[in-house]
Write a protein that holds these residues in place. Structure first.
Motif, mmCIF file in Angstrom:
data_model
loop_
_atom_site.group_PDB
_atom_site.id
_atom_site.type_symbol
_atom_site.label_atom_id
_atom_site.label_comp_id
_atom_site.label_asym_id
_atom_site.label_seq_id
_atom_site.Cartn_x
_atom_site.Cartn_y
_atom_site.Cartn_z
ATOM 1 N N HIS A 150 -7.603 -15.336 -9.747
ATOM 2 C CA HIS A 150 -8.497 -14.545 -10.652
ATOM 3 C C HIS A 150 -9.777 -13.921 -9.700
ATOM 4 C CE1 HIS A 150 -6.300 -16.218 -13.915
ATOM 5 N NE2 HIS A 150 -6.034 -17.567 -13.270
ATOM 6 N N ARG A 151 -10.313 -13.080 -10.232
ATOM 7 C CA ARG A 151 -11.335 -12.497 -9.831
ATOM 8 C C ARG A 151 -12.790 -13.027 -9.864
ATOM 9 N NH1 ARG A 151 -8.962 -9.458 -5.891
ATOM 10 N NH2 ARG A 151 -7.341 -8.210 -6.988
ATOM 11 N N ASP A 152 -12.836 -14.051 -10.763
ATOM 12 C CA ASP A 152 -14.208 -14.960 -11.022
ATOM 13 C C ASP A 152 -14.653 -15.613 -9.853
ATOM 14 O OD1 ASP A 152 -13.957 -13.694 -13.632
ATOM 15 O OD2 ASP A 152 -12.806 -15.431 -14.116
ATOM 16 N N LYS A 153 -15.911 -15.398 -9.345
ATOM 17 C CA LYS A 153 -16.377 -16.021 -8.152
ATOM 18 C C LYS A 153 -17.651 -17.105 -8.787
ATOM 19 C CE LYS A 153 -15.919 -12.377 -5.306
ATOM 20 N NZ LYS A 153 -16.874 -11.352 -4.236
ATOM 21 N N LEU A 154 -17.276 -18.209 -8.187
ATOM 22 C CA LEU A 154 -18.341 -19.247 -8.254
ATOM 23 C C LEU A 154 -19.503 -19.145 -7.302
ATOM 24 C CD1 LEU A 154 -19.390 -21.802 -9.195
ATOM 25 C CD2 LEU A 154 -17.878 -23.128 -7.877
ATOM 26 N N GLU A 155 -20.601 -18.830 -7.707
ATOM 27 C CA GLU A 155 -21.924 -18.417 -6.892
ATOM 28 C C GLU A 155 -23.057 -19.389 -7.148
ATOM 29 O OE1 GLU A 155 -22.956 -14.209 -7.080
ATOM 30 O OE2 GLU A 155 -20.922 -13.676 -6.970
ATOM 31 N N VAL A 156 -23.004 -20.246 -6.166
ATOM 32 C CA VAL A 156 -24.021 -21.247 -6.448
ATOM 33 C C VAL A 156 -24.641 -21.511 -5.029
ATOM 34 C CG1 VAL A 156 -23.130 -22.686 -8.362
ATOM 35 C CG2 VAL A 156 -22.546 -23.081 -5.825
ATOM 36 N N GLU A 157 -25.915 -22.122 -4.759
ATOM 37 C CA GLU A 157 -26.579 -22.460 -3.631
ATOM 38 C C GLU A 157 -25.860 -23.350 -2.713
ATOM 39 O OE1 GLU A 157 -30.763 -22.843 -4.044
ATOM 40 O OE2 GLU A 157 -31.094 -21.254 -5.362
ATOM 41 N N ARG A 158 -25.618 -24.584 -3.559
ATOM 42 C CA ARG A 158 -24.888 -25.688 -2.967
ATOM 43 C C ARG A 158 -23.624 -25.986 -3.786
ATOM 44 N NH1 ARG A 158 -26.335 -31.473 -4.153
ATOM 45 N NH2 ARG A 158 -24.910 -32.356 -3.058
ATOM 46 N N LEU A 159 -22.268 -26.127 -3.231
ATOM 47 C CA LEU A 159 -21.097 -25.916 -3.926
ATOM 48 C C LEU A 159 -21.018 -27.631 -3.863
ATOM 49 C CD1 LEU A 159 -18.714 -24.929 -4.751
ATOM 50 C CD2 LEU A 159 -17.721 -24.998 -2.358
ATOM 51 N N ASP A 160 -20.778 -28.188 -4.927
ATOM 52 C CA ASP A 160 -20.449 -29.456 -5.215
ATOM 53 C C ASP A 160 -19.594 -29.786 -6.187
ATOM 54 O OD1 ASP A 160 -21.885 -29.196 -7.453
ATOM 55 O OD2 ASP A 160 -23.665 -30.334 -6.893
ATOM 56 N N ASP A 161 -18.807 -30.879 -6.374
ATOM 57 C CA ASP A 161 -17.861 -31.232 -7.375
ATOM 58 C C ASP A 161 -18.509 -30.793 -8.921
ATOM 59 O OD1 ASP A 161 -15.977 -32.137 -5.483
ATOM 60 O OD2 ASP A 161 -17.274 -33.913 -5.631
ATOM 61 N N LYS A 162 -19.632 -31.085 -9.147
ATOM 62 C CA LYS A 162 -20.155 -30.946 -10.827
ATOM 63 C C LYS A 162 -20.316 -29.430 -10.833
ATOM 64 C CE LYS A 162 -23.809 -31.542 -13.642
ATOM 65 N NZ LYS A 162 -25.438 -32.200 -13.851
ATOM 66 N N ALA A 163 -20.746 -28.517 -9.874
ATOM 67 C CA ALA A 163 -20.543 -27.241 -9.835
ATOM 68 C C ALA A 163 -19.228 -26.673 -10.324
ATOM 69 C CB ALA A 163 -21.229 -26.435 -8.747
ATOM 70 N N ILE A 164 -18.202 -27.135 -9.515
ATOM 71 C CA ILE A 164 -16.893 -26.682 -9.462
ATOM 72 C C ILE A 164 -16.097 -27.215 -11.210
ATOM 73 C CG2 ILE A 164 -14.483 -27.133 -8.839
ATOM 74 C CD1 ILE A 164 -15.466 -27.318 -5.969
ATOM 75 N N ARG A 165 -16.497 -28.300 -11.500
ATOM 76 C CA ARG A 165 -15.946 -28.696 -12.907
ATOM 77 C C ARG A 165 -16.644 -27.931 -13.962
ATOM 78 N NH1 ARG A 165 -17.253 -34.024 -10.724
ATOM 79 N NH2 ARG A 165 -19.182 -33.960 -12.119
ATOM 80 N N SER A 166 -18.040 -27.577 -13.953
ATOM 81 C CA SER A 166 -18.519 -26.912 -14.781
ATOM 82 C C SER A 166 -17.919 -25.388 -14.883
ATOM 83 C CB SER A 166 -19.985 -26.697 -14.447
ATOM 84 O OG SER A 166 -20.653 -25.839 -15.130
ATOM 85 N N PHE A 167 -17.615 -24.828 -13.744
ATOM 86 C CA PHE A 167 -16.976 -23.463 -13.786
ATOM 87 C C PHE A 167 -15.783 -23.398 -14.045
ATOM 88 C CE2 PHE A 167 -14.553 -20.424 -11.094
ATOM 89 C CZ PHE A 167 -15.488 -19.048 -11.255
ATOM 90 N N ILE A 168 -14.970 -24.287 -13.988
ATOM 91 C CA ILE A 168 -13.690 -24.363 -14.483
ATOM 92 C C ILE A 168 -13.457 -24.666 -15.945
ATOM 93 C CG2 ILE A 168 -11.486 -25.738 -14.475
ATOM 94 C CD1 ILE A 168 -11.670 -26.223 -11.413
ATOM 95 N N GLU A 169 -14.332 -25.583 -16.318
ATOM 96 C CA GLU A 169 -14.427 -25.677 -17.742
ATOM 97 C C GLU A 169 -14.965 -24.496 -18.590
ATOM 98 O OE1 GLU A 169 -16.989 -29.088 -18.577
ATOM 99 O OE2 GLU A 169 -15.660 -30.398 -17.452
ATOM 100 N N ARG A 170 -15.868 -23.744 -17.971
ATOM 101 C CA ARG A 170 -16.425 -22.642 -18.822
ATOM 102 C C ARG A 170 -15.420 -21.367 -18.494
ATOM 103 N NH1 ARG A 170 -20.638 -22.118 -15.544
ATOM 104 N NH2 ARG A 170 -19.904 -20.620 -14.245
ATOM 105 N N HIS A 171 -14.563 -21.270 -17.746
ATOM 106 C CA HIS A 171 -13.645 -20.180 -17.520
ATOM 107 C C HIS A 171 -12.278 -20.534 -18.317
ATOM 108 C CE1 HIS A 171 -16.461 -18.602 -14.867
ATOM 109 N NE2 HIS A 171 -15.912 -17.625 -15.022
ATOM 110 N N SER A 172 -12.188 -21.801 -18.308
ATOM 111 C CA SER A 172 -10.913 -22.354 -19.223
ATOM 112 C C SER A 172 -11.363 -21.908 -20.804
ATOM 113 C CB SER A 172 -10.540 -23.806 -19.264
ATOM 114 O OG SER A 172 -10.407 -24.051 -17.753
ATOM 115 N N SER A 173 -12.489 -22.087 -21.259
ATOM 116 C CA SER A 173 -12.532 -21.922 -22.758
ATOM 117 C C SER A 173 -12.729 -20.473 -23.001
ATOM 118 C CB SER A 173 -14.002 -22.483 -22.993
ATOM 119 O OG SER A 173 -15.059 -21.872 -22.337
ATOM 120 N N GLU A 174 -13.119 -19.565 -21.833
ATOM 121 C CA GLU A 174 -13.139 -18.252 -22.041
ATOM 122 C C GLU A 174 -11.458 -17.634 -22.150
ATOM 123 O OE1 GLU A 174 -15.414 -16.412 -18.946
ATOM 124 O OE2 GLU A 174 -17.004 -17.329 -19.897
ATOM 125 N N GLU A 175 -10.653 -18.239 -21.419
ATOM 126 C CA GLU A 175 -9.386 -17.630 -21.201
ATOM 127 C C GLU A 175 -8.875 -18.277 -22.647
ATOM 128 O OE1 GLU A 175 -7.004 -19.500 -18.339
ATOM 129 O OE2 GLU A 175 -8.231 -18.680 -16.649
#
Length: 78
Positions: free
Chosen positions: A40-65
């Protein structure tokens, strides 16, 4: 199959490391062949990559799908 991940590491031209923030943490990504992934073309752009940021990104994009699928089905295009 059917799980959503974020690419967190590149090993070579054919393999990447992926994490979902739950089962696969950033500290121990799963090695995957890119041929077996849906990109997918969506990018996770954060200052610090951590598990919480990944979970939030996946949840947000799953609901959009899911919302997009519902709209397509409501208009007879799905």
């Amino acid at each position: 199959m059917g799980r959503k991940y974020v690419v967190v590491q590149f090993y070579d031209d054919n393999h990447v490391g992926v994490a979902d923030g739950l089962v696969r943490k950033v500290s121990c990504p799963k090695r995957k062949n890119v041929k077996h992934l849906v990109i997918h073309r969506d990018k996770l752009e954060v200052e610090r990559l951590d598990d919480k940021a990944i979970r939030s990104f996946i949840e947000r994009h799953s609901s959009e799908e899911e919302e997009r699928k519902e709209v397509l089905q409501d208009h007879g295009q799905g």
